[in-house]
Design a protein around this motif. Structure first.
Motif, mmCIF file in Angstrom:
data_model
loop_
_atom_site.group_PDB
_atom_site.id
_atom_site.type_symbol
_atom_site.label_atom_id
_atom_site.label_comp_id
_atom_site.label_asym_id
_atom_site.label_seq_id
_atom_site.Cartn_x
_atom_site.Cartn_y
_atom_site.Cartn_z
ATOM 1 N N PRO A 1 0.837 -1.200 0.000
ATOM 2 C CA PRO A 1 0.000 0.000 0.000
ATOM 3 C C PRO A 1 0.873 1.252 0.000
ATOM 4 O O PRO A 1 2.059 1.196 0.304
ATOM 5 N N GLU A 2 0.264 2.369 -0.339
ATOM 6 C CA GLU A 2 1.007 3.623 -0.278
ATOM 7 C C GLU A 2 1.420 3.905 1.163
ATOM 8 O O GLU A 2 0.612 3.813 2.089
ATOM 9 N N CYS B 1 -7.811 9.063 12.785
ATOM 10 C CA CYS B 1 -7.267 7.708 12.617
ATOM 11 C C CYS B 1 -7.094 7.369 11.139
ATOM 12 O O CYS B 1 -7.720 7.977 10.256
ATOM 13 N N TRP B 2 -6.239 6.392 10.903
ATOM 14 C CA TRP B 2 -5.987 5.850 9.564
ATOM 15 C C TRP B 2 -6.093 4.332 9.703
ATOM 16 O O TRP B 2 -5.204 3.689 10.298
ATOM 17 N N THR B 3 -7.158 3.747 9.191
ATOM 18 C CA THR B 3 -7.425 2.333 9.457
ATOM 19 C C THR B 3 -7.890 1.604 8.199
ATOM 20 O O THR B 3 -8.218 2.210 7.180
ATOM 21 N N SER B 4 -7.933 0.283 8.346
ATOM 22 C CA SER B 4 -8.491 -0.603 7.323
ATOM 23 C C SER B 4 -9.227 -1.715 8.053
ATOM 24 O O SER B 4 -9.031 -1.916 9.263
ATOM 25 N N THR C 1 -2.436 -10.885 16.463
ATOM 26 C CA THR C 1 -2.815 -9.498 16.699
ATOM 27 C C THR C 1 -3.688 -9.028 15.553
ATOM 28 O O THR C 1 -3.724 -9.650 14.480
ATOM 29 N N HIS C 2 -4.396 -7.934 15.764
ATOM 30 C CA HIS C 2 -5.285 -7.394 14.736
ATOM 31 C C HIS C 2 -4.469 -6.558 13.752
ATOM 32 O O HIS C 2 -3.935 -5.513 14.119
ATOM 33 N N LEU C 3 -4.404 -7.037 12.501
ATOM 34 C CA LEU C 3 -3.645 -6.330 11.477
ATOM 35 C C LEU C 3 -4.589 -5.770 10.413
ATOM 36 O O LEU C 3 -5.583 -6.412 10.058
ATOM 37 N N PRO C 4 -4.290 -4.591 9.880
ATOM 38 C CA PRO C 4 -5.102 -4.046 8.785
ATOM 39 C C PRO C 4 -4.882 -4.853 7.510
ATOM 40 O O PRO C 4 -3.745 -5.164 7.151
ATOM 41 N N ILE C 5 -5.965 -5.181 6.830
ATOM 42 C CA ILE C 5 -5.875 -6.021 5.637
ATOM 43 C C ILE C 5 -5.443 -5.205 4.423
ATOM 44 O O ILE C 5 -4.554 -5.599 3.675
ATOM 45 N N GLY C 6 -6.092 -4.073 4.217
ATOM 46 C CA GLY C 6 -5.795 -3.255 3.045
ATOM 47 C C GLY C 6 -5.035 -1.995 3.392
ATOM 48 O O GLY C 6 -4.433 -1.864 4.463
ATOM 49 N N ALA C 7 -5.066 -1.058 2.457
ATOM 50 C CA ALA C 7 -4.407 0.229 2.683
ATOM 51 C C ALA C 7 -5.174 1.022 3.748
ATOM 52 O O ALA C 7 -6.394 0.910 3.869
ATOM 53 N N LEU C 8 -4.446 1.830 4.506
ATOM 54 C CA LEU C 8 -5.062 2.615 5.574
ATOM 55 C C LEU C 8 -5.833 3.798 4.984
ATOM 56 O O LEU C 8 -5.330 4.517 4.119
#
Length: 681
Positions: free
Chosen positions: A418-419, A552-555, A476-483
């Motif tokens: 991701p960017e 926040c910046w999330t996915s 742990t909880h990880l973001p799948i896509g770009a934030l």
């Protein structure tokens, strides 16, 4: 008189009609028919051997046992929803007949290219990782293996037709051009109509299936076709000889064999080894993979409690293939005849682990680790030090290969590159980004002051060590896509990422470490998901206020992105501990620690760029240590020091709180020392 003559009427010309010569019907005596279904009876007194297959092997032993192989004159339809494996059954049958049995095969590829077919065959036959093969990123070992097998594959009598004008007539026209043709594979009939693909659309599928069934009978050939639907109404309307309907459940595939006029015959459980683009038998197919469908009784009323659905509930079975599944008939290939090395590569699967995670068999994945260790020891003539150093150098690419293998068939396709957001970029080559991790470097200063001024009696401190802290932090909880940026902030437990707080949260409990570490800075702070979840947990325990998230910046998040990877490494580590295999232990340690440290901005790992993952994993390790310190405190121990991700110093009988040992769920004592320390005279 008119109307009374019995002589045949003449045509208008007066010339009698000449009857065309009659072609006799092809009749077969019962004796000839019996030869196609019954083996020749051996003379009395001779020892019998297991009956060979009547037809060609599909490459999947348990499927062959039910079908008797792919038999001449029969049409087999493999029906499954997209992604459930119908195309891989077709590839397996073609690969086994052409490569293992050296029988000519016509592979009619509709919607696939010859490169697609070739890649699946190579990945399944060696095996090598399919995604790395298509991306041109094979490991050096895999490159050697593919080079050794190239000549053998090139000699296989497999003929691929991937023309866009592929029709059943074109398939029939090609048959005379291939002397000795043994099998026709059609991959695939497509339910969604595409004007560029003649074998697509519901009406065309019906016509094609009937034409292929006719082709099988008239040419006395087995024909196997894949269709990308499991719609029971469409399948029933086709009324074909044999239908194999697939239903995928994670890495298991349930196959129902149905024969026209007789209904369901058996239900099989197979393994989806998608890392190598193939379907295989289970580790123990004869004990758990087949459920025969009983013949209907008269009257055909179902007994009490009999499910109406024809699929039988399969027995729980391992979810990974054996290391090198044996083909239905032994075959010599370039890979087995001329191995690159004589000793390291295993030819049989190890026994299934006892008491593993939910009885799942990860032997295929742990075998990747074992083979790497065997090869390193072989290359360095058994020198443990040299082999360990070599494995540590390969830890990053090998860890990524193992991670990618465990992700095949996962519920989510994570974003690899991701960017990178500005606050996740390093400001200098050796500098840091703007994310604040909860790194611990804490000492119980109130206790130390009391010890120094004599108001607290001397104590004995136990320095405990957490085993494989980063490995445990993979859960742990990880973001799948770009934030994605949300300027309104807030926290959604189904998402993960980076959060901005207007100020550092305050902490008023000197007997416990601050959950976000020892940094003291004014102004807003950027915290990752693991730290935020720890603060929310502390708020629920009444230890602090809930974090105030302004931005926040999330996915969308998953706690399972690294879970299979974690389980495989944990299982391999446990086995190595049982045998005191220090080479494997150090190799696994390098894999999980270097995976964590290089998935951010690192030049040594080009396969993934997720600095957000790196921060979350590391912070999860810090959070796990904080949870242990809180557990110790809650159970009457005094917490003296907390360091990094794995160091916990306490007083009291710690064995009543933690289990002693070297497993990831256990703690071990590294040191014991008195406080205050005696001054040297």
């Amino acid at each position: 008189m008119p109307g009374t003559s019995h002589e045949p009427a003449l045509p208008a010309s007066g010339t009698p009609a000449i009857a065309a010569p009659r072609t006799p019907r092809r009749l077969a005596a019962l004796a000839q028919a019996l030869d196609t279904v019954l083996p020749t009876t051996p003379p009395i007194g001779e020892t019998t051997t297991p009956t060979s297959l009547i037809g060609l092997s599909t490459g999947i032993r348990v499927l062959d046992d039910v079908l008797g192989g792919l038999q001449p004159g029969r049409f087999y339809l493999v029906a499954a929803a997209p992604g459930a494996g119908s195309s891989l059954i077709a590839t397996a049958a073609a690969r086994t007949s052409a490569l293992d049995q050296h029988q000519p095969v016509l592979y009619a590829a509709s919607g696939l290219t010859r490169a697609d077919v070739a890649a699946r065959i190579v990945a399944a036959h060696l095996p090598v990782d399919y995604r790395r093969l298509r991306a041109g990123r094979l490991t050096p070992t895999e490159q050697d293996d593919t080079a050794a097998l190239h000549h053998h594959l090139a000699q296989a009598p497999l003929y691929i037709d991937d023309g866009t004008d592929l029709t059943t007539d074109a398939i029939a026209e090609s048959i005379p051009d291939l002397p000795g043709l043994a099998l026709v594979v059609v991959d695939r009939l497509q339910t969604t109509e595409d004007p560029r693909l003649p074998l697509s659309g519901p009406a065309q599928i019906t016509d094609a299936a009937q034409a292929l069934a006719h082709l099988a009978r008239t040419h006395e050939l087995p024909v196997l076709a894949a269709v990308d639907t499991d719609d029971p109404h469409l399948i029933a309307a086709l009324s074909l000889d044999i239908t194999i309907t697939l239903a995928r459940d994670a890495d298991q595939i349930h196959a129902t064999i149905t024969e026209r006029d007789l209904g369901p015959q058996a239900t099989l459980t197979l393994h989806a080894d998608l890392a190598h683009a193939r379907i295989t038998d289970l580790a123990h197919p004869y004990t758990s993979a087949v459920t025969l469908t009983p013949a209907p009784q008269t009257p055909p009323a179902a007994p009490p409690h009999t499910p109406a659905h024809p699929l039988q509930a399969p027995v729980q079975a391992p979810t990974s293939p054996p290391l090198d599944p044996a083909p239905a008939e032994p075959a010599t290939t370039a890979h087995t005849a001329v191995p690159r090395r004589p000793s390291p590569r295993r030819t049989t699967a190890p026994p299934s682990p006892e008491g593993g995670y939910a009885n799942r068999d990860y032997s295929y994945f742990t075998g990747m680790i074992t083979r790497a260790v065997d090869e390193a020891l072989h290359d360095h003539d058994g020198d443990i030090t040299a082999a360990t150093e070599a494995l540590v150098k390969k830890a990053v690419p090998n860890a990524m290969a193992l991670f990618e293998a465990t992700r095949v068939g996962g519920n989510y396709e994570h974003t690899v590159y991701p960017e990178t957001l500005e606050f996740l970029r390093k400001k200098t080559k050796d500098g840091a980004d703007e994310i604040w991790e909860g790194r611990h470097n804490w000492t119980n200063t109130h206790l130390m002051d009391a010890l120094q001024n004599g108001t607290h009696p001397p104590i004995t401190v136990n320095a405990l060590d957490t085993n494989a802290s980063f490995l445990s932090a993979f859960k742990t909880h990880l973001p799948i896509g770009a934030l994605i940026h949300d300027p309104h902030g807030g926290f959604d437990p189904k998402r993960s990422g980076i959060y901005r707080l207007p100020a550092r949260p305050t902490w008023h409990h000197p007997e416990l470490p601050d959950p976000i570490g020892n940094r003291r800075e004014d102004g807003p702070v950027l915290l990752d998901d693991a730290t935020i979840r720890l603060l929310i947990r502390c708020a629920r325990l009444g230890l602090c206020e809930a974090p105030h998230i302004t931005e926040c910046w999330t996915s969308g998040a998953s706690e399972g992105l690294l879970e299979k990877f974690r389980r495989v490494l944990t299982e391999a580590r446990t086995k190595a501990l049982e045998t005191d295999d220090m080479v494997t232990i150090e190799y696994i340690k390098a894999m999980y620690s270097k995976f964590t440290s290089t998935i951010g901005e690192s030049s040594v790992n080009r396969d993934i760029r997720r600095p957000d993952w790196m921060h979350i994993i590391r912070s999860q390790a810090f959070a796990n240590l904080w949870y242990k310190s809180h557990r110790a405190h809650s159970n009457g121990l005094t917490v003296v020091r907390v360091r990094g991700t794995d160091e916990l110093h306490v007083t009291g009988d710690w064995r009543t709180v933690f289990t002693e040992g070297r497993l990831t769920t256990q703690m071990k004592q590294k040191d014991q020392y008195p406080l205050p320390r005696k001054s040297a005279r």
